[in-house]
Each structure stands twice: as structure tokens, then as C-alpha cells.
Design a protein around this motif. Structure first.
Motif, short mmCIF file in Angstrom:
data_model
loop_
_atom_site.label_atom_id
_atom_site.label_comp_id
_atom_site.label_asym_id
_atom_site.label_seq_id
_atom_site.Cartn_x
_atom_site.Cartn_y
_atom_site.Cartn_z
N GLY A 195 11.90 18.83 22.82
CA GLY A 195 11.74 17.70 23.72
C GLY A 195 12.77 16.61 23.46
N LEU A 196 13.19 15.94 24.55
CA LEU A 196 14.16 14.86 24.42
C LEU A 196 13.53 13.49 24.57
CD1 LEU A 196 17.20 16.23 26.48
CD2 LEU A 196 16.72 16.48 24.04
N SER A 197 12.24 13.42 24.88
CA SER A 197 11.63 12.14 25.21
C SER A 197 11.66 11.15 24.06
CB SER A 197 10.18 12.34 25.65
OG SER A 197 9.40 12.89 24.60
N GLN A 198 11.63 11.62 22.82
CA GLN A 198 11.65 10.70 21.70
C GLN A 198 13.07 10.46 21.20
OE1 GLN A 198 9.44 8.89 20.23
NE2 GLN A 198 7.55 9.54 21.20
N ALA A 199 14.04 11.17 21.73
CA ALA A 199 15.43 10.84 21.40
C ALA A 199 15.75 9.50 22.03
CB ALA A 199 16.36 11.92 21.93
N PHE A 200 16.67 8.77 21.44
CA PHE A 200 17.05 7.47 21.98
C PHE A 200 18.11 7.63 23.06
CE2 PHE A 200 14.86 6.12 18.32
CZ PHE A 200 14.65 4.75 18.38
N LEU A 201 17.99 6.84 24.11
CA LEU A 201 19.06 6.75 25.09
C LEU A 201 20.19 5.92 24.49
CD1 LEU A 201 16.99 5.80 28.29
CD2 LEU A 201 17.72 8.08 27.56
N ARG A 202 21.38 6.48 24.48
CA ARG A 202 22.52 5.69 24.01
C ARG A 202 22.96 4.69 25.08
NH1 ARG A 202 24.28 8.02 19.20
NH2 ARG A 202 23.81 10.24 19.00
N TYR A 203 22.56 4.95 26.33
CA TYR A 203 22.86 4.05 27.43
C TYR A 203 21.53 3.57 28.03
CZ TYR A 203 27.69 5.65 27.25
OH TYR A 203 28.97 5.93 26.83
N PRO A 204 21.02 2.42 27.61
CA PRO A 204 19.71 1.96 28.08
C PRO A 204 19.77 1.24 29.43
CG PRO A 204 20.56 0.43 26.47
CD PRO A 204 21.57 1.54 26.56
N LEU A 205 20.79 1.50 30.21
CA LEU A 205 20.94 0.93 31.54
C LEU A 205 21.79 1.88 32.35
CD1 LEU A 205 23.48 -2.05 31.40
CD2 LEU A 205 23.39 -0.20 29.78
N GLU A 206 21.89 1.63 33.65
CA GLU A 206 22.70 2.50 34.48
C GLU A 206 24.11 2.57 33.90
OE1 GLU A 206 22.52 1.49 38.57
OE2 GLU A 206 20.44 2.16 38.77
N PRO A 236 26.47 -5.91 35.96
CA PRO A 236 26.16 -7.07 36.79
C PRO A 236 24.82 -7.70 36.41
CG PRO A 236 26.83 -5.19 38.14
CD PRO A 236 26.61 -4.68 36.77
N THR A 237 24.72 -9.00 36.57
CA THR A 237 23.44 -9.68 36.37
C THR A 237 22.37 -9.05 37.24
OG1 THR A 237 24.52 -11.79 35.82
CG2 THR A 237 22.24 -11.89 36.61
N GLY A 238 21.22 -8.80 36.65
CA GLY A 238 20.11 -8.20 37.39
C GLY A 238 20.00 -6.71 37.25
N THR A 239 21.00 -6.05 36.61
CA THR A 239 20.92 -4.60 36.40
C THR A 239 19.71 -4.28 35.51
OG1 THR A 239 23.32 -4.34 36.56
CG2 THR A 239 22.10 -2.57 35.48
N PRO A 240 18.85 -3.34 35.92
CA PRO A 240 17.67 -3.01 35.11
C PRO A 240 18.07 -2.45 33.74
CG PRO A 240 17.42 -2.16 37.34
CD PRO A 240 18.85 -2.60 37.20
N VAL A 241 17.35 -2.89 32.70
CA VAL A 241 17.53 -2.41 31.33
C VAL A 241 16.30 -1.59 30.97
CG1 VAL A 241 17.79 -3.07 28.91
CG2 VAL A 241 18.94 -4.39 30.71
N LYS A 242 16.52 -0.41 30.37
CA LYS A 242 15.43 0.53 30.11
C LYS A 242 15.16 0.67 28.62
CE LYS A 242 16.90 3.09 34.20
NZ LYS A 242 17.38 4.39 34.73
N ALA A 243 13.92 0.92 28.29
CA ALA A 243 13.56 1.21 26.89
C ALA A 243 14.27 2.48 26.44
CB ALA A 243 12.05 1.37 26.75
N ALA A 244 14.91 2.43 25.28
CA ALA A 244 15.68 3.57 24.80
C ALA A 244 14.80 4.69 24.30
CB ALA A 244 16.64 3.13 23.69
N GLY A 293 12.73 4.95 29.20
CA GLY A 293 13.11 4.83 30.60
C GLY A 293 12.38 3.74 31.35
N ASP A 294 11.30 3.17 30.77
CA ASP A 294 10.61 2.05 31.43
C ASP A 294 11.54 0.85 31.50
OD1 ASP A 294 8.33 3.55 31.64
OD2 ASP A 294 7.22 2.50 30.05
N VAL A 295 11.55 0.15 32.64
CA VAL A 295 12.34 -1.07 32.77
C VAL A 295 11.67 -2.17 31.97
CG1 VAL A 295 13.19 -2.84 34.35
CG2 VAL A 295 13.27 -0.44 35.02
#
Length: 365
Positions: A195-206, A236-244, A293-295
Motif C-alpha cells: 500500500g502507498l497510502s501511508q507513504a508521504f507525498l513529496r508534493y503536498p500540492l498540485e 499561486p495564492t489559494g492553491t489547495p495544500v494536501k496532507a502528505a 490527500g485531504d485539503v
């Protein structure tokens, strides 16, 4: 169908001009209360969907509603303009299969393959635990993706989930398939059940440009050499940031030079921090459990910042580590009957990927 990415400072008029629409009736309709509310929620980086007739009139226009998967849609019918707010649960779903090759950039390749920006962004997010998209991409890298295509009353209404995907980077094959984990949540697994769900996103935004790496640097405000304990992403300001990664919110407030910051505690002594935020996700609070992935907030320039960007840190037992280089934790792989069920249920999607990977059959003249 146009899939037009919203730019910083965009108005609905500017977006319609870019796609060749000339429709004052639609503008007037959007200036009614529900349409104005949707316009106020436009966020840079998300997609506006539109179908435009040759004379510039709009057949269908779909605006993203910030902070969720709902969309505000206006459609021209025989009875006139009709508007509605819908979500994926009310839409018809088809399965799309696409593949492509990297020549310069990921988004250039996905555009050429007819893949929506939202799917390309999700690809970068999924494979961001395995591939550094700022430096690892190679000309000739290949990708395949199977994803949901949403339709509203027969009209295209955006893309849904990625069901399976493969990325061949510098000769190394990375494959994932969507499957429900033991908690019933959608999770990406490798074909062998990791599973990859517990791996961290290295990019926590688009997917965006790295503007400052981990390590020492000349601080742009204090004008002296100072340790930089994270990675900065220009966005850009307002870009969603996601939980890693999955975890519990430890802190969500202002904190000195960090400005507005969210700190999330993860398992095994890992912690992630997201600073200089313009604001927080609605209802976010200390003690709240979040999933990967949650904002959790939106890019800004609060605290000691000279421009809109996200400052992202990963800490292990309180010590900051380089988010781009640290070996990140993963879940235990599936085993026994769970692995057997997984292989049986995901086989059809993996077969679709295999079809995309096959070279075309040469025709006999």
C-alpha cells in the motif's frame, strides 16, 4: 470539451475569452446569486470545463467549487439556461484509458495524450512517493492511466478517480492500482499488495516548481546565511495544500515567521509542517484526524515570506529532514487471504494497463 486551468487572478470573463466563448447570456446567468457564489470560489490550478459552439455560444459550463468535489454547472437546453450543483455521486461514470510519452514536461505529455489536468496532477501525486518530478523525468519516459470520466446528462463533466496507472521512469517500471484498504478507504497499492497510502507525498500540492531546497541559503528577508529546514514550492495564492500522509493535526494557527502553519503528527515519530498558508481548510482543528490527500489549507504568503509559496517540512523525532531525499515509511504489504482477494479484484484493471503497454499490431499491406 475544453478543460481550462484557472490562472492566478482569473475572472470568468477572462477564462471564457481564452476558450473562444462569446456568450453574454451565460455571463448574465452567472451574475445571479448562485453563479456569483461559484465565481467567488474559483481557485488557481483547478479546471473549468466547457463545451462551446462554433458561434461562441456555450452549451455547457462547469465551475469547480473550492474545497470539495462539487461543481456548479450551467447547461443550455431547449427551454433555456439551467443551472445545478452536482457531485460525483450524481454523475454517470465511464472508464477511459490513455497512454503517452515524456518529451519535455509531464503536463505537455498528458495534454498531447488528451488527459485532463486533474488526472495529470493526480499522477504526479501518486508517483511522487517514487519519482521526483522536478529532476527525475527523462525524455522517453512512458505512462499509462485508467481513470473515471464523469458525465452529467450525457455531457462530459470532468474526471473522477484514477483506477490504475503505470509510469516507466529511466527504465524502472512503477505500477499502482486502486483498492479499498482494511478501513474501507480507497488506497493505491502496487501489484504485489504494497500500500502507498501511508507513504508521504513529496508534493503536498498540485505539481509545481521547487523554489528553494532543503539546506543552507541566504534568507531573502534577513539577508544572512541561515538553515532552510524544508522545501519551498512556488504556487499561486489559494492553491489547495494536501496532507502528505495520514495523521492527527497537532497545530493549526499562526506561528511567527512561519505565518499560518499546519503541523500533522504521523506514526513512527514522523511529523509534517505546512507554512505561510493563506488560510486553513474549513473546520480544520487540533486533534482532527486527516487522511493523505485531504485539503488542509491554501498557499499564501504569511509570516516571513516574500511571495506566494508553500514551505513544507518533514521532521523525524523532532529533527528536520530533506523532504525530497528522505526514505519515507510505507504500510505493511497485504498477505494471506487479503492478498488473494486483492489480486482477484484488481486483475481487470491491471489487464487494461497491459493492453495500453502493448505496441500496435502492424497491418499487412
Amino acid at each position: 470539451m475544453f478543460d481550462e486551468r484557472i490562472r492566478p487572478g482569473d475572472t470568468i470573463q477572462a477564462i471564457l475569452r481564452r476558450i473562444g466563448a462569446n456568450d453574454q447570456e451565460i455571463i448574465d446567468h452567472l451574475n445571479q446569486p448562485a453563479g456569483l457564489q461559484a465565481q467567488r470560489q474559483l481557485r488557481a490550478g483547478r479546471s473549468v470545463l466547457a463545451t462551446v459552439h462554433a458561434d461562441g455560444r456555450i452549451a455547457l459550463l462547469s465551475l469547480p467549487i473550492a474545497g470539495g468535489d462539487e461543481r456548479y454547472t450551467v447547461e443550455r437546453t431547449t427551454a433555456g439556461l439551467e443551472s445545478r450543483t452536482n457531485n460525483p455521486a450524481t454523475l454517470a461514470t465511464n472508464i477511459e484509458m490513455r497512454s503517452g510519452m515524456i518529451h519535455q514536461t509531464l503536463f505537455g505529455a498528458t495534454d498531447a495524450a488528451g488527459i485532463p489536468d486533474s488526472v495529470a496532477t493526480k499522477l504526479a501525486e501518486i508517483f511522487g512517493t517514487e519519482i521526483d518530478f522536478s529532476s527525475d523525468l527523462r525524455r522517453g519516459d512512458r505512462f499509462s492511466v485508467v481513470y473515471e470520466s464523469m458525465h452529467d446528462r450525457g455531457m462530459p463533466a470532468g474526471a473522477g478517480r484514477i483506477l490504475a496507472a503505470e509510469f516507466v521512469n529511466d527504465g524502472k517500471r512503477h505500477t499502482v492500482v486502486l483498492h479499498q484498504d482494511e478501513d474501507g478507504a480507497d488506497t493505491y497499492f502496487t501489484p504485489d499488495g504494497r500500500g502507498l497510502s501511508q507513504a508521504f507525498l513529496r508534493y503536498p500540492l498540485e505539481f509545481s516548481r521547487i523554489s528553494s531546497n532543503f539546506g543552507g541559503r541566504m534568507h531573502p528577508i534577513h539577508k544572512r546565511w541561515k538553515a532552510h529546514k524544508g522545501t519551498d514550492f512556488s504556487a499561486p495564492t489559494g492553491t489547495p495544500v494536501k496532507a502528505a500522509s495520514n495523521g492527527i493535526v497537532e497545530f493549526a494557527s499562526g506561528q511567527g515567521g512561519y505565518g499560518n502553519i499546519v503541523v500533522i503528527q504521523h506514526r513512527d515519530g514522523y511529523e509534517s509542517a505546512y507554512a505561510h498558508l493563506n488560510g486553513f481548510a474549513k473546520g480544520l482543528r487540533k486533534g482532527q484526524r486527516v487522511r493523505q490527500g485531504d485539503v488542509i489549507g491554501y498557499v499564501g504568503s504569511t509570516g516571513w515570506s516574500t511571495g506566494a509559496h508553500l514551505h513544507f517540512e518533514i521532521r523525524v523525532n523532532g529533527v528536520a529532514r530533506d523532504p525530497m531525499k528522505i526514505a519515507l515509511p510505507t504500510t505493511q504489504p497485504l498477505g494471506g487471504s487479503a492478498l488473494a482477494n486483492f489480486r482477484r479484484e484488481t486483475a481487470p484493471m491491471l489487464e487494461r494497463l497491459a493492453l495500453l503497454d502493448r505496441p500496435p499490431v502492424a497491418r499487412a499491406d
